[in-house]
Design a protein around this motif. Sequence first.
Motif, PDB file in Angstrom:
ATOM      1  N   SER A   1     -15.232  53.879 -16.705  1.00  0.00           N
ATOM      2  CA  SER A   1     -14.584  53.171 -17.678  1.00  0.00           C
ATOM      3  C   SER A   1     -13.913  53.904 -18.499  1.00  0.00           C
ATOM      4  CB  SER A   1     -15.380  52.057 -18.232  1.00  0.00           C
ATOM      5  OG  SER A   1     -14.288  51.206 -19.214  1.00  0.00           O
TER       6      SER A   1
ATOM      7  N   ASN B   1     -17.702  54.293 -20.875  1.00  0.00           N
ATOM      8  CA  ASN B   1     -18.345  52.848 -21.375  1.00  0.00           C
ATOM      9  C   ASN B   1     -19.057  52.253 -20.501  1.00  0.00           C
ATOM     10  OD1 ASN B   1     -17.260  53.937 -23.931  1.00  0.00           O
ATOM     11  ND2 ASN B   1     -15.173  52.957 -23.577  1.00  0.00           N
ATOM     12  N   ALA B   2     -20.029  52.231 -20.207  1.00  0.00           N
ATOM     13  CA  ALA B   2     -20.848  51.218 -19.064  1.00  0.00           C
ATOM     14  C   ALA B   2     -22.280  51.420 -19.401  1.00  0.00           C
ATOM     15  CB  ALA B   2     -20.526  51.978 -17.709  1.00  0.00           C
ATOM     16  N   THR B   3     -22.938  50.254 -18.801  1.00  0.00           N
ATOM     17  CA  THR B   3     -24.330  49.983 -18.828  1.00  0.00           C
ATOM     18  C   THR B   3     -24.528  49.419 -17.480  1.00  0.00           C
ATOM     19  OG1 THR B   3     -24.362  49.253 -21.156  1.00  0.00           O
ATOM     20  CG2 THR B   3     -26.246  48.560 -19.685  1.00  0.00           C
TER      21      THR B   3
ATOM     22  N   SER C   1     -11.973  52.309 -20.937  1.00  0.00           N
ATOM     23  CA  SER C   1     -11.549  51.153 -21.906  1.00  0.00           C
ATOM     24  C   SER C   1     -12.640  50.318 -22.245  1.00  0.00           C
ATOM     25  CB  SER C   1     -10.155  50.616 -21.384  1.00  0.00           C
ATOM     26  OG  SER C   1     -10.418  49.937 -20.278  1.00  0.00           O
ATOM     27  N   VAL C   2     -12.639  49.201 -21.450  1.00  0.00           N
ATOM     28  CA  VAL C   2     -13.654  48.223 -21.943  1.00  0.00           C
ATOM     29  C   VAL C   2     -14.929  48.889 -21.405  1.00  0.00           C
ATOM     30  CG1 VAL C   2     -12.007  46.396 -21.434  1.00  0.00           C
ATOM     31  CG2 VAL C   2     -13.249  47.113 -19.666  1.00  0.00           C
ATOM     32  N   HIS C   3     -15.934  47.983 -22.046  1.00  0.00           N
ATOM     33  CA  HIS C   3     -17.357  48.249 -21.573  1.00  0.00           C
ATOM     34  C   HIS C   3     -17.729  47.596 -20.412  1.00  0.00           C
ATOM     35  CE1 HIS C   3     -21.308  50.136 -22.803  1.00  0.00           C
ATOM     36  NE2 HIS C   3     -21.791  49.344 -21.879  1.00  0.00           N
ATOM     37  N   LEU C   4     -18.136  48.133 -19.270  1.00  0.00           N
ATOM     38  CA  LEU C   4     -18.427  47.866 -18.124  1.00  0.00           C
ATOM     39  C   LEU C   4     -20.054  47.342 -17.880  1.00  0.00           C
ATOM     40  CD1 LEU C   4     -16.283  49.753 -15.479  1.00  0.00           C
ATOM     41  CD2 LEU C   4     -15.942  47.422 -16.024  1.00  0.00           C
ATOM     42  N   ALA C   5     -20.355  46.216 -17.526  1.00  0.00           N
ATOM     43  CA  ALA C   5     -21.931  45.884 -17.192  1.00  0.00           C
ATOM     44  C   ALA C   5     -21.851  45.670 -15.814  1.00  0.00           C
ATOM     45  CB  ALA C   5     -22.219  44.874 -18.074  1.00  0.00           C
TER      46      ALA C   5
END
Length: 474
Positions: A310, A297-299, A312-316
């Motif tokens: 990631s 989960n990453a941008t 878990s949480v979305h990483l930006a």
Amino acid sequence: MSQKIIPVIMAGGKGTRLWPLSRSSAPKQFIKVVDDKTLFQETLERVADPALYEAAVVITNQDFRFLVAEQAREVGAALSGILLEPVARNTAAAIAAAAFFLSDRFGEDAVLQLLASDHEIDAGEEYRRSIRIARETALTGKIVTFGITPTEPATGYGYIEGGETLTSGARAVKRFIEKPPLAKAEEMLRDGGFYWNSGIFMCRCDLLLSEMLEFASEVHAAAKGAVEHATLDLDFARLDLDCFGKSPDISIDYAIMEKTEKAAVVPSTFPWSDLGSWDAVWKVGEQDDAGNVVIGNATVINSSNSLVLSRSVHLAVQGLSDVAVIASEDAVYVGRLEDSQEVGKLVKRLAADPSTADLTETHPTSYRPWGGYTSLLSGDRFQVKRLFVLPGKKLSLQRHYHRSEHWVCVRGVAEVTIGDTVTFLRENESLYIPQGEIHRLFNPGKILLEMVEVQTGSYLAEDDIVRVADEFGR
């Protein structure tokens, strides 16, 4: 047909170099780092060719015994045995114990291949070529290691200098070199004839044990006694503690390889990494046009040559270069890729502080022989977990003195025993287990059972379990 090889897979390490994903209770060999299989499972698949290999033997410790068995089952890998080390004594004692064990099973002239369970290897034709050369060399009375042709002046690996070329295509070992400073690594790369020490070995059991007797007799005696007095527990063989514990804590390199005159090295060019740092993970990952490896989960924008991962949480991530940003369920690591070999120092700092020590030891997801659980939320006198139970598996019949539990079925069908009552729980149904009541959870179905468990009480630690009956002998 040429003699088959028995793989011996070392899977007992508790390293934390890939923190925060790897922890003492969930080291890197048992986690999914880059692909959809764990490194241990990929190792099992590399030695799955029945024309070349016998079923593998795995050496691990008490804490990982069920994890080893379950991950092998998931990929359909048959095992010749699982040896449980009662204490950690480095690689010399472990491989000596494996050699005694294999001598009893397959004969003294059996050829074993020692592999780490946490390496990333491209097991293509070049790998198979190296294996064939190593087997031929081992059968001539050599202890063979695999030397990887360096692609850069790496300072995180040991090196091997090759000597004369043998008829099999392997080379005699001239010397082993500790992890060098950068200038020395650059010099060896220019000179040629030096290889990364992959930590993969192949030899006949009788030769290994005779060299062990000559150069490390205490290790030999300890391993021999540990196997002779081993006890069987389900599918596991427990090495004897009193005997095994007497072995010196020494690696196979120091115990034998740097002393024997029978060492050989197979120069190999197959892609290999010990994945000992986030920098190494970035190098083997699939990079985009900007050199970024993005997993989970990453941008990522306006960034380059970075690893962003990631679970878990979305990483930006914006405007960064040459960094690693890693998120597990309960911690985030940010650092420069070039400094990722130093993560161990950070982990030691975290481990020394009581407020952060758990972050280095336990993972939010814990595995058990029946499945496992993930801690979702905790507070004063309550805790929420996701339980997952494998088809046909059941938890122990148990009770808790300090907590009650609420179970909600979210997937599959559960058979729940509470006292003398057995109830089937289907999706969106729930039950309450009073404090002190005997209970058990069983998955009678064909798909994974998932439950949400809410614990309430004055004490919620895992040691508040009194097992009345347990099919796993705990």
